[in-house]
Design a protein around this motif. Structure first.
Motif, PDB file in Angstrom:
ATOM      1  N   GLU A 135       0.820  -1.211   0.000  1.00  0.00           N
ATOM      2  CA  GLU A 135       0.000   0.000   0.000  1.00  0.00           C
ATOM      3  C   GLU A 135       0.856   1.264   0.000  1.00  0.00           C
ATOM      4  O   GLU A 135       0.582   2.212  -0.746  1.00  0.00           O
ATOM      5  CB  GLU A 135      -0.944   0.000   1.198  1.00  0.00           C
ATOM      6  CG  GLU A 135      -1.931   1.153   1.181  1.00  0.00           C
ATOM      7  CD  GLU A 135      -2.994   1.028   2.262  1.00  0.00           C
ATOM      8  OE1 GLU A 135      -3.990   1.782   2.213  1.00  0.00           O
ATOM      9  OE2 GLU A 135      -2.836   0.180   3.157  1.00  0.00           O
ATOM     10  N   ALA A 136       1.899   1.279   0.821  1.00  0.00           N
ATOM     11  CA  ALA A 136       2.765   2.460   0.896  1.00  0.00           C
ATOM     12  C   ALA A 136       3.422   2.733  -0.452  1.00  0.00           C
ATOM     13  O   ALA A 136       3.556   3.891  -0.878  1.00  0.00           O
ATOM     14  CB  ALA A 136       3.837   2.253   1.966  1.00  0.00           C
ATOM     15  N   THR A 137       3.820   1.682  -1.146  1.00  0.00           N
ATOM     16  CA  THR A 137       4.451   1.845  -2.455  1.00  0.00           C
ATOM     17  C   THR A 137       3.448   2.329  -3.487  1.00  0.00           C
ATOM     18  O   THR A 137       3.720   3.251  -4.277  1.00  0.00           O
ATOM     19  CB  THR A 137       5.073   0.519  -2.916  1.00  0.00           C
ATOM     20  OG1 THR A 137       5.974   0.040  -1.913  1.00  0.00           O
ATOM     21  CG2 THR A 137       5.832   0.688  -4.224  1.00  0.00           C
ATOM     22  N   GLN A 153       3.788   6.089  -9.915  1.00  0.00           N
ATOM     23  CA  GLN A 153       3.403   6.942 -11.042  1.00  0.00           C
ATOM     24  C   GLN A 153       3.502   6.240 -12.398  1.00  0.00           C
ATOM     25  O   GLN A 153       2.994   6.763 -13.388  1.00  0.00           O
ATOM     26  CB  GLN A 153       4.315   8.189 -11.077  1.00  0.00           C
ATOM     27  CG  GLN A 153       4.246   9.040  -9.831  1.00  0.00           C
ATOM     28  CD  GLN A 153       2.891   9.707  -9.648  1.00  0.00           C
ATOM     29  OE1 GLN A 153       2.245  10.075 -10.623  1.00  0.00           O
ATOM     30  NE2 GLN A 153       2.456   9.841  -8.402  1.00  0.00           N
ATOM     31  N   THR A 154       4.150   5.105 -12.473  1.00  0.00           N
ATOM     32  CA  THR A 154       4.461   4.469 -13.758  1.00  0.00           C
ATOM     33  C   THR A 154       3.370   3.491 -14.183  1.00  0.00           C
ATOM     34  O   THR A 154       3.064   2.552 -13.440  1.00  0.00           O
ATOM     35  CB  THR A 154       5.803   3.707 -13.659  1.00  0.00           C
ATOM     36  OG1 THR A 154       6.816   4.606 -13.222  1.00  0.00           O
ATOM     37  CG2 THR A 154       6.189   3.100 -14.995  1.00  0.00           C
ATOM     38  N   LEU A 183      -2.616  -0.442 -13.810  1.00  0.00           N
ATOM     39  CA  LEU A 183      -2.467  -1.352 -14.945  1.00  0.00           C
ATOM     40  C   LEU A 183      -3.028  -0.694 -16.207  1.00  0.00           C
ATOM     41  O   LEU A 183      -4.182  -0.268 -16.242  1.00  0.00           O
ATOM     42  CB  LEU A 183      -3.212  -2.659 -14.654  1.00  0.00           C
ATOM     43  CG  LEU A 183      -3.074  -3.799 -15.664  1.00  0.00           C
ATOM     44  CD1 LEU A 183      -1.620  -4.241 -15.795  1.00  0.00           C
ATOM     45  CD2 LEU A 183      -3.953  -4.972 -15.229  1.00  0.00           C
ATOM     46  N   MET A 184      -2.213  -0.589 -17.236  1.00  0.00           N
ATOM     47  CA  MET A 184      -2.648   0.073 -18.466  1.00  0.00           C
ATOM     48  C   MET A 184      -3.686  -0.776 -19.215  1.00  0.00           C
ATOM     49  O   MET A 184      -3.787  -1.987 -19.005  1.00  0.00           O
ATOM     50  CB  MET A 184      -1.438   0.336 -19.368  1.00  0.00           C
ATOM     51  CG  MET A 184      -0.717  -0.900 -19.838  1.00  0.00           C
ATOM     52  SD  MET A 184       0.732  -0.552 -20.921  1.00  0.00           S
ATOM     53  CE  MET A 184       1.810   0.370 -19.841  1.00  0.00           C
TER      54      MET A 184
END
Length: 205
Positions: free
Chosen positions: A120-122, A127-128, A155-156
């Motif tokens: 969660e923290a990550t 941004q990627t 997820l794109m």
């Protein structure tokens, strides 16, 4: 046939069946043409190696996210506890040393980026956009829901969501991964790509 697979792959600690490993490799090879791959729950790096070998073909990156303190079932006194991975001085599990050694021996240091932190923290700072997300972290309902809710947003479109350890029968395994798999299917955001053993595969619409 997976090129450059280490000769010791069967000796690396992990819970990934051969058919699941091959499916991960195949989907990561496709997805990583579009962007990086994120693995949640790397343990000692067995699945990371399959993802990394696939990504290396496309000069792509695998972000390997794990706090390396073990999931609930790996803790002292639990069923999947491995004393060889227990730091008795700290009184904690520590899989990071084993992970780093396995990644280095597979010559994947330039492909795999370890992220030693909580999920969660990550995710809160991420941004990627990701071309593939592989969820194989904690198997409590809390942990699985956190991984699903935090990371599917990154997820794109067209990207792959893979979820490991799907068991309909509670006697065969934990139910949390299967619960988030059903959530993904019911969300209308994903197309079902089928299952390989206990690995569920979906594509973001």
């Amino acid at each position: 046939m997976i090129p450059d697979l280490p000769g010791n792959i069967d000796d690396i600690k992990g819970f990934l069946a051969d058919d699941e490993a091959a499916a991960l490799y195949r989907h990561a090879a496709e997805a990583s043409q579009c962007g990086p791959v994120l693995e949640i729950g790397s343990y000692c790096g067995k699945s990371t190696i399959y993802l990394g070998l696939a990504c290396r073909q496309n000069n792509a990156t695998v972000f390997a996210l794990d706090h390396h303190r073990g999931s609930e079932e790996h803790q002292f006194g639990e069923y999947f506890h491995d004393p060889a991975l227990y730091d008795s001085g700290e009184g904690l599990m520590d899989t990071f040393r084993e992970f780093r050694r396995n990644i280095r021996e597979a010559n994947l240091d330039d492909t795999v980026v370890p992220v030693v932190a909580g999920s969660e923290a990550t995710a809160n700072q991420w941004q990627t956009p990701l071309a593939m997300v592989f969820i194989d972290g904690g198997h409590s309902l809390d942990a699985a829901l956190t991984d699903y809710r935090c990371w599917t947003a990154h997820l794109m479109r067209g990207g792959i969501l893979a979820i490991h350890d799907l068991f309909e029968d509670a006697h065969a395994g934990g139910q949390a991964p299967f619960a988030i798999y059903r959530m993904a299917l019911a969300s209308g955001l994903f197309a079902d790509l089928g299952r390989v053993n206990t690995l569920g595969l979906l594509r973001r619409l």
